[in-house]
Design a protein around this motif. Structure first.
Motif, PDB file in Angstrom:
ATOM      1  N   PHE A 102       0.831  -1.196   0.000  1.00 44.13           N
ATOM      2  CA  PHE A 102       0.000   0.000   0.000  1.00 44.13           C
ATOM      3  C   PHE A 102       0.871   1.253   0.000  1.00 44.13           C
ATOM      4  CE2 PHE A 102      -2.588   3.327   1.888  1.00 44.13           C
ATOM      5  CZ  PHE A 102      -3.859   3.114   1.367  1.00 44.13           C
ATOM      6  N   CYS A 103       1.910   1.248   0.816  1.00 47.32           N
ATOM      7  CA  CYS A 103       2.791   2.416   0.906  1.00 47.32           C
ATOM      8  C   CYS A 103       3.495   2.695  -0.419  1.00 47.32           C
ATOM      9  CB  CYS A 103       3.837   2.206   2.003  1.00 47.32           C
ATOM     10  SG  CYS A 103       3.170   2.289   3.681  1.00 47.32           S
ATOM     11  N   GLN A 104       3.869   1.644  -1.130  1.00 48.30           N
ATOM     12  CA  GLN A 104       4.545   1.837  -2.411  1.00 48.30           C
ATOM     13  C   GLN A 104       3.636   2.518  -3.426  1.00 48.30           C
ATOM     14  OE1 GLN A 104       6.367  -1.760  -3.929  1.00 48.30           O
ATOM     15  NE2 GLN A 104       7.114  -2.356  -1.912  1.00 48.30           N
ATOM     16  N   ALA A 105       2.327   2.326  -3.285  1.00 47.35           N
ATOM     17  CA  ALA A 105       1.381   2.911  -4.231  1.00 47.35           C
ATOM     18  C   ALA A 105       0.938   4.312  -3.818  1.00 47.35           C
ATOM     19  CB  ALA A 105       0.155   2.010  -4.380  1.00 47.35           C
ATOM     20  N   CYS A 106       1.294   4.740  -2.603  1.00 51.06           N
ATOM     21  CA  CYS A 106       0.899   6.059  -2.103  1.00 51.06           C
ATOM     22  C   CYS A 106       1.800   7.159  -2.648  1.00 51.06           C
ATOM     23  CB  CYS A 106       0.990   6.093  -0.578  1.00 51.06           C
ATOM     24  SG  CYS A 106      -0.347   5.284   0.297  1.00 51.06           S
ATOM     25  N   THR A 107       1.244   8.362  -2.759  1.00 50.80           N
ATOM     26  CA  THR A 107       2.064   9.544  -2.994  1.00 50.80           C
ATOM     27  C   THR A 107       2.687   9.971  -1.662  1.00 50.80           C
ATOM     28  OG1 THR A 107       0.239  11.076  -2.561  1.00 50.80           O
ATOM     29  CG2 THR A 107       0.491  10.260  -4.824  1.00 50.80           C
ATOM     30  N   SER A 108       3.643  10.879  -1.699  1.00 47.01           N
ATOM     31  CA  SER A 108       4.270  11.377  -0.469  1.00 47.01           C
ATOM     32  C   SER A 108       3.236  12.040   0.428  1.00 47.01           C
ATOM     33  CB  SER A 108       5.395  12.370  -0.810  1.00 47.01           C
ATOM     34  OG  SER A 108       6.408  11.743  -1.552  1.00 47.01           O
ATOM     35  N   GLU A 109       2.324  12.788  -0.187  1.00 47.68           N
ATOM     36  CA  GLU A 109       1.283  13.461   0.596  1.00 47.68           C
ATOM     37  C   GLU A 109       0.368  12.458   1.279  1.00 47.68           C
ATOM     38  OE1 GLU A 109      -2.538  14.861   1.658  1.00 47.68           O
ATOM     39  OE2 GLU A 109      -2.224  13.683  -0.175  1.00 47.68           O
ATOM     40  N   GLN A 110       0.009  11.397   0.585  1.00 47.21           N
ATOM     41  CA  GLN A 110      -0.861  10.379   1.175  1.00 47.21           C
ATOM     42  C   GLN A 110      -0.158   9.643   2.311  1.00 47.21           C
ATOM     43  OE1 GLN A 110      -1.626   8.315  -2.473  1.00 47.21           O
ATOM     44  NE2 GLN A 110      -3.640   9.266  -2.784  1.00 47.21           N
ATOM     45  N   LYS A 111       1.113   9.378   2.169  1.00 45.51           N
ATOM     46  CA  LYS A 111       1.858   8.739   3.264  1.00 45.51           C
ATOM     47  C   LYS A 111       1.844   9.608   4.505  1.00 45.51           C
ATOM     48  CE  LYS A 111       5.175   6.039   0.555  1.00 45.51           C
ATOM     49  NZ  LYS A 111       6.613   5.851   0.244  1.00 45.51           N
ATOM     50  N   GLN A 112       2.040  10.894   4.305  1.00 45.12           N
ATOM     51  CA  GLN A 112       2.021  11.822   5.448  1.00 45.12           C
ATOM     52  C   GLN A 112       0.638  11.862   6.081  1.00 45.12           C
ATOM     53  OE1 GLN A 112       4.472  13.511   6.849  1.00 45.12           O
ATOM     54  NE2 GLN A 112       6.127  13.100   5.380  1.00 45.12           N
ATOM     55  N   ARG A 113      -0.378  11.949   5.252  1.00 41.75           N
ATOM     56  CA  ARG A 113      -1.746  12.106   5.766  1.00 41.75           C
ATOM     57  C   ARG A 113      -2.201  10.873   6.542  1.00 41.75           C
ATOM     58  NH1 ARG A 113      -6.191  11.700   2.274  1.00 41.75           N
ATOM     59  NH2 ARG A 113      -4.798  12.225   0.542  1.00 41.75           N
ATOM     60  N   TYR A 114      -1.775   9.702   6.102  1.00 37.20           N
ATOM     61  CA  TYR A 114      -2.170   8.463   6.785  1.00 37.20           C
ATOM     62  C   TYR A 114      -1.105   7.979   7.778  1.00 37.20           C
ATOM     63  CZ  TYR A 114      -5.875   8.119   3.264  1.00 37.20           C
ATOM     64  OH  TYR A 114      -6.972   8.357   2.466  1.00 37.20           O
ATOM     65  N   ALA A 196      -8.825   2.811  -3.824  1.00 35.38           N
ATOM     66  CA  ALA A 196      -8.183   3.079  -5.112  1.00 35.38           C
ATOM     67  C   ALA A 196      -6.672   2.862  -5.009  1.00 35.38           C
ATOM     68  CB  ALA A 196      -8.487   4.498  -5.578  1.00 35.38           C
ATOM     69  N   ILE A 197      -6.086   3.290  -3.885  1.00 28.66           N
ATOM     70  CA  ILE A 197      -4.652   3.068  -3.665  1.00 28.66           C
ATOM     71  C   ILE A 197      -4.375   1.574  -3.578  1.00 28.66           C
ATOM     72  CG2 ILE A 197      -2.731   3.404  -2.054  1.00 28.66           C
ATOM     73  CD1 ILE A 197      -4.071   6.071  -1.238  1.00 28.66           C
ATOM     74  N   TRP A 198      -5.215   0.851  -2.835  1.00 32.24           N
ATOM     75  CA  TRP A 198      -4.981  -0.577  -2.677  1.00 32.24           C
ATOM     76  C   TRP A 198      -5.130  -1.324  -4.005  1.00 32.24           C
ATOM     77  CZ3 TRP A 198      -2.405  -4.055  -0.648  1.00 32.24           C
ATOM     78  CH2 TRP A 198      -2.774  -5.411  -0.701  1.00 32.24           C
ATOM     79  N   GLU A 199      -6.101  -0.931  -4.823  1.00 34.87           N
ATOM     80  CA  GLU A 199      -6.284  -1.604  -6.099  1.00 34.87           C
ATOM     81  C   GLU A 199      -5.133  -1.307  -7.061  1.00 34.87           C
ATOM     82  OE1 GLU A 199     -10.224  -0.709  -7.469  1.00 34.87           O
ATOM     83  OE2 GLU A 199     -11.181  -1.894  -5.876  1.00 34.87           O
ATOM     84  N   GLN A 200      -4.568  -0.118  -6.957  1.00 35.97           N
ATOM     85  CA  GLN A 200      -3.370   0.172  -7.739  1.00 35.97           C
ATOM     86  C   GLN A 200      -2.218  -0.710  -7.276  1.00 35.97           C
ATOM     87  OE1 GLN A 200      -1.990   4.224  -7.529  1.00 35.97           O
ATOM     88  NE2 GLN A 200      -0.218   3.819  -8.831  1.00 35.97           N
ATOM     89  N   ALA A 201      -2.081  -0.860  -5.957  1.00 37.35           N
ATOM     90  CA  ALA A 201      -1.031  -1.720  -5.404  1.00 37.35           C
ATOM     91  C   ALA A 201      -1.234  -3.170  -5.844  1.00 37.35           C
ATOM     92  CB  ALA A 201      -1.028  -1.620  -3.881  1.00 37.35           C
ATOM     93  N   LEU A 202      -2.484  -3.633  -5.811  1.00 38.05           N
ATOM     94  CA  LEU A 202      -2.801  -4.996  -6.245  1.00 38.05           C
ATOM     95  C   LEU A 202      -2.362  -5.247  -7.683  1.00 38.05           C
ATOM     96  CD1 LEU A 202      -6.393  -6.028  -5.085  1.00 38.05           C
ATOM     97  CD2 LEU A 202      -4.266  -7.235  -4.631  1.00 38.05           C
ATOM     98  N   GLY A 203      -2.488  -4.218  -8.510  1.00 37.88           N
ATOM     99  CA  GLY A 203      -2.188  -4.365  -9.921  1.00 37.88           C
ATOM    100  C   GLY A 203      -0.747  -4.714 -10.216  1.00 37.88           C
ATOM    101  N   TYR A 204       0.155  -4.511  -9.255  1.00 33.64           N
ATOM    102  CA  TYR A 204       1.550  -4.893  -9.445  1.00 33.64           C
ATOM    103  C   TYR A 204       1.783  -6.372  -9.125  1.00 33.64           C
ATOM    104  CZ  TYR A 204       2.923  -0.002  -9.979  1.00 33.64           C
ATOM    105  OH  TYR A 204       3.079   1.285 -10.438  1.00 33.64           O
ATOM    106  N   GLY A 205       0.763  -7.021  -8.559  1.00 31.56           N
ATOM    107  CA  GLY A 205       0.917  -8.412  -8.158  1.00 31.56           C
ATOM    108  C   GLY A 205       1.291  -8.514  -6.699  1.00 31.56           C
ATOM    109  N   ILE A 206       0.760  -9.538  -6.033  1.00 35.97           N
ATOM    110  CA  ILE A 206       1.052  -9.726  -4.617  1.00 35.97           C
ATOM    111  C   ILE A 206       1.611 -11.127  -4.388  1.00 35.97           C
ATOM    112  CG2 ILE A 206      -0.727  -8.095  -3.886  1.00 35.97           C
ATOM    113  CD1 ILE A 206      -2.513 -10.468  -3.175  1.00 35.97           C
ATOM    114  N   GLY A 207       2.335 -11.270  -3.301  1.00 29.31           N
ATOM    115  CA  GLY A 207       2.927 -12.558  -2.976  1.00 29.31           C
ATOM    116  C   GLY A 207       4.249 -12.746  -3.696  1.00 29.31           C
TER     117      GLY A 207
END
Length: 567
Positions: A102-114, A196-207
């Motif tokens: 999830f963090c890899q898919a976040c922008t810098s602003e989103q990381k700060q906000r969360y 939306a962030i999580w689905e973007q992260a999912l799109g890179y593949g998991i596991g």
């Protein structure tokens, strides 16, 4: 003291040492009726809790279905890839892994906000509860990996398979539907943004094994289990094409048949070895290939590329003419993705795009994908063979309608040699960008290194599927005995040239569909691709100096049935 006969056999394999005679989950015993991995999976699924844990009302959850297989290696068992186990023995995707993705898919602003930055002294405002399968995930768990690089490309004596290239088992989930949970400490959480962030992260593949097509999402499911929204595959797209093919379907250890999308990666990896092996030495060629596709040498290398195949049509059947062999007919979209674009500058990315296009056209021109790819599908081009109740041989792959233009790039015999030189030139350009100068005089000493001293390509134009000539030469004498002219019968059947069971031959046979570019009435001045009934019948031969091989090459020098040397 109570004496229990064969007490050791009553102990579940989960608790037995991974040694010969006790439990060897990864090892495949060809003589065993039931593999340890099968027994292990049965013991595990019989005892596992039947329902996923209830995430509770404070946790937001969404469910996603995977395209093919999924596994996250828990590391609990030595020598075998096995899912991480969570509550009640259920396979799961850890919340910590979910947070990292999830963090890899976040922008810098989103990381700060969360509050997801590493240097934050306060706890994050989002909590990741991981993911559990919610459908019937217990079927077809015992997967198989079968490395064959040396046997398929490098080893000269293929009558004996290298000892480290036997198949081994792993445990993975087949097309699971996984429910992921996230909770928040924010009173006004923007859940649309979070998902939306999580689905973007999912799109890179998991596991793990994502570069081979594992862990790629297919679609989001509704609460009732209906398919709702397809999840886009992420990464810098370098190549996309639509393909269709048919051939022998792989079988899992338990006999289950499935179409395995990782066959595309295996094929291109092999062809990359052949091409680079003709341009540089063994070690350098292997290093170039591992840089692209990953590898295990020198502590492991994460490759630049991953492939994703989205199936649009699939039919798994059986060749029933006395053999009951599993078959597939498939069509879909193949994508090659660059997973870390920042690793390459613009020039390298553009050259890598050209290289992938060249490798894919090479793979389609000279063979196919998956089992028996070195042979044309006998069902299509040698019907007489199956009138004798013979086993299934070969496969047939071609460009689908949306990608026919790729097929038109090589539509005549005189274009084949130029195309091969272009592939080698593009591979040389990629090598130079890696700081490696091609050196053909010091090429790899492999059986199938693609070098003028190691390989010959012959071809003719076949006017229809029934006009294949070379298929008969694989099964019958290409020269019959003639007493009048004192000519002896000559054949390459069951020789080192054609190979046989448990032996890789030195000859590829391909019937490549001819596609022409013709005028487009709807768009004057522009051309459009059109399929034709003709084929380029191609023979690729890696000579071994045996008498049968030399005799056959002498026979081809007479240009029988229109065959001529193309490269």
């Amino acid at each position: 003291m109570v004496n229990i006969p064969n007490a050791g056999n009553l102990v579940p394999l989960m608790f037995q040492a991974q040694v010969k005679g006790r439990s060897q989950l990864q090892y495949i015993d060809q003589n065993a009726e039931v593999q340890d991995s099968q027994r292990w999976a049965s013991e595990w699924t019989q005892e596992v809790y039947p329902h996923p844990p209830d995430l509770g009302k404070t946790v937001a959850a969404r469910t996603y279905k995977m395209q093919w297989r999924f596994v996250t290696n828990g590391g609990q068992f030595e020598g075998i890839i096995f899912p991480a186990l969570g509550a009640f023995g259920l396979p799961f995707y850890p919340g910590s892994s979910m947070k990292g993705l999830f963090c890899q898919a976040c922008t810098s602003e989103q990381k700060q906000r969360y509050r997801l930055t590493k240097n934050s002294d306060e706890p994050s405002l989002l909590r990741f509860h991981g993911g559990y399968p919610v459908n019937d995930w217990k079927q077809n768990l015992v997967d198989i990996v079968h490395p064959q690089q040396k046997w398929q490309v490098q080893t000269h004596n293929t009558g004996q398979k290298p000892s480290n290239e036997t198949g081994f088992a792993l445990i993975s989930l087949s097309e699971p539907a996984i429910q992921f949970g996230i909770s928040s400490q924010l009173p006004d959480t923007d859940w649309e943004e979070v998902w939306a962030i999580w689905e973007q992260a999912l799109g890179y593949g998991i596991g793990c094994r994502t570069s081979s097509g594992y862990g790629l999402p297919k679609v989001r499911l509704t609460e009732s289990g209906e398919e709702d929204y397809p999840i886009p595959i992420q990464g810098e797209q370098l190549y996309k094409a639509f393909l269709k093919g048919e051939g022998q379907a792989p079988q899992l250890i338990g006999g289950e048949k499935e179409f395995r999308p990782n066959l595309f990666r295996g094929s291109l990896r092999g062809h990359a070895l052949r091409i680079f092996g003709g341009l540089t030495d063994n070690k350098t060629a292997e290093k170039l290939v591992e840089n692209l596709f990953g590898g295990v040498n020198d502590g492991g290398t994460q490759g630049l590329l991953t492939c994703a195949f989205k199936t649009s049509a699939l039919n798994l059947g059986t060749f029933t003419d006395g053999y009951g062999e599993p078959t597939y007919e498939v069509a879909g979209e193949l994508r090659w993705l660059l997973m870390s674009p920042r690793q390459l500058d613009e020039i390298k990315q553009q050259t890598l795009k050209k290289l992938l296009q060249a490798f894919m056209r090479f793979a389609l021109l000279f063979g196919g994908f998956g089992k028996s790819w070195r042979r044309a599908d006998h069902r299509l081009f040698y019907e007489e063979y199956y009138n004798r109740r013979k086993p299934l041989i070969g496969c047939h792959w071609q460009w689908d309608e949306k990608s026919l233009t790729y097929g038109a790039k090589v539509s005549r015999l005189n274009q084949v040699g130029r195309f091969i030189n272009q592939v080698r030139q593009i591979a040389s350009e990629w090598m130079q960008l890696q700081g490696i100068e091609p050196d053909e005089r010091n090429h790899a000493n492999w059986r199938e290194a693609w070098h003028p001293d190691c390989v010959e390509v012959w071809g003719r134009l076949a006017e229809g599927a029934e006009d294949s000539v070379a298929l008969k030469w694989l099964h019958e004498p290409y020269q019959k005995e003639n007493h009048r002219f004192r000519e002896a019968e000559k054949s390459i059947r069951q020789s080192s040239v054609t190979g046989q069971i448990s032996q890789v031959g030195r000859l590829w046979h391909r019937m490549y569909p001819v596609v022409k570019l013709v005028d487009n009435p709807k768009n004057p001045g522009k051309k459009k691709p059109r399929s034709t009934p003709n084929y380029l019948e191609l023979l690729t031969i890696f000579p071994d100096d045996s008498d049968k091989c030399n005799d056959f090459l002498d026979f081809l020098d007479t240009e029988p049935e229109g065959f001529r040397r193309l490269w």
